[in-house]
Design an enzyme around this catalytic site. Structure first.
Site, PDB file in Angstrom:
ATOM      1  N   GLY A  19      51.835 122.052  73.448  1.00 51.46           N
ATOM      2  CA  GLY A  19      51.076 122.301  72.229  1.00 51.46           C
ATOM      3  C   GLY A  19      50.147 121.150  71.851  1.00 51.46           C
ATOM      4  N   HIS A  20      49.456 121.351  70.734  1.00 53.64           N
ATOM      5  CA  HIS A  20      48.508 120.355  70.221  1.00 53.64           C
ATOM      6  C   HIS A  20      49.249 119.116  69.723  1.00 53.64           C
ATOM      7  CE1 HIS A  20      49.913 122.560  66.732  1.00 53.64           C
ATOM      8  NE2 HIS A  20      49.583 121.502  66.012  1.00 53.64           N
ATOM      9  N   ASN A  21      48.599 117.970  69.819  1.00 53.98           N
ATOM     10  CA  ASN A  21      49.103 116.690  69.309  1.00 53.98           C
ATOM     11  C   ASN A  21      50.383 116.212  69.987  1.00 53.98           C
ATOM     12  OD1 ASN A  21      47.021 116.917  67.450  1.00 53.98           O
ATOM     13  ND2 ASN A  21      48.361 117.596  65.812  1.00 53.98           N
ATOM     14  N   VAL A  22      50.786 116.798  71.089  1.00 55.95           N
ATOM     15  CA  VAL A  22      52.010 116.379  71.772  1.00 55.95           C
ATOM     16  C   VAL A  22      51.758 115.057  72.494  1.00 55.95           C
ATOM     17  CG1 VAL A  22      53.601 116.954  73.671  1.00 55.95           C
ATOM     18  CG2 VAL A  22      52.916 118.704  72.027  1.00 55.95           C
ATOM     19  N   SER A  39      52.849 118.566  68.038  1.00 62.28           N
ATOM     20  CA  SER A  39      53.221 117.292  67.421  1.00 62.28           C
ATOM     21  C   SER A  39      54.595 116.779  67.827  1.00 62.28           C
ATOM     22  CB  SER A  39      53.115 117.368  65.899  1.00 62.28           C
ATOM     23  OG  SER A  39      51.793 117.688  65.515  1.00 62.28           O
TER      24      SER A  39
END
Length: 122
Positions: A19-22, A39
């Protein structure tokens, strides 16, 4: 939003969703059909078995190992082995499985003998 970061030397198998911001640390192993929600943070040398699910905004400490088909929904300390749904220390998870098996095999356990195939309508 910040960048999704994958550390050097990390290995990601097929059918993995990140996912995003991982943030994935260095030299991690992420096995097939794993999903890491937005995240989440994985420390260095983390190993995720196949079909692990990681919810968003959790931290998995450096060197932690998560057993296949587990679901991580809380922070995981560094250097531990966890498994199950929800993920917990492996020794606790195995103890729970053993007790459940013993309960299921117990002769004192009263089960409904009618499996519905007799047509009695009970």
């Amino acid at each position: 939003l910040r960048d999704t970061v994958i550390g050097e030397g990390s290995k990601i198998d097929n059918l993995v969703q990140i996912g995003h911001n991982v943030v994935i640390g260095r030299h991690c192993i992420i096995v097939a059909q794993t999903g890491i929600s937005g995240s989440a943070e994985l420390g260095d040398f983390v190993a995720l078995g196949g079909q692990v699910g990681v919810v968003g905004h959790v931290k998995i400490g450096a060197g932690a190992q998560i057993a296949a088909s587990s679901n991580v929904r809380a922070d995981v300390p560094p250097g531990v082995r966890w498994g199950g749904t929800p993920a917990k220390p492996v020794r606790l998870w195995f103890r729970e499985l053993t007790l459940l098996r013993k309960l299921a095999e117990s002769k004192d356990l009263k089960l409904d003998q009618d499996d519905g195939s007799s047509g009695s309508g009970k």
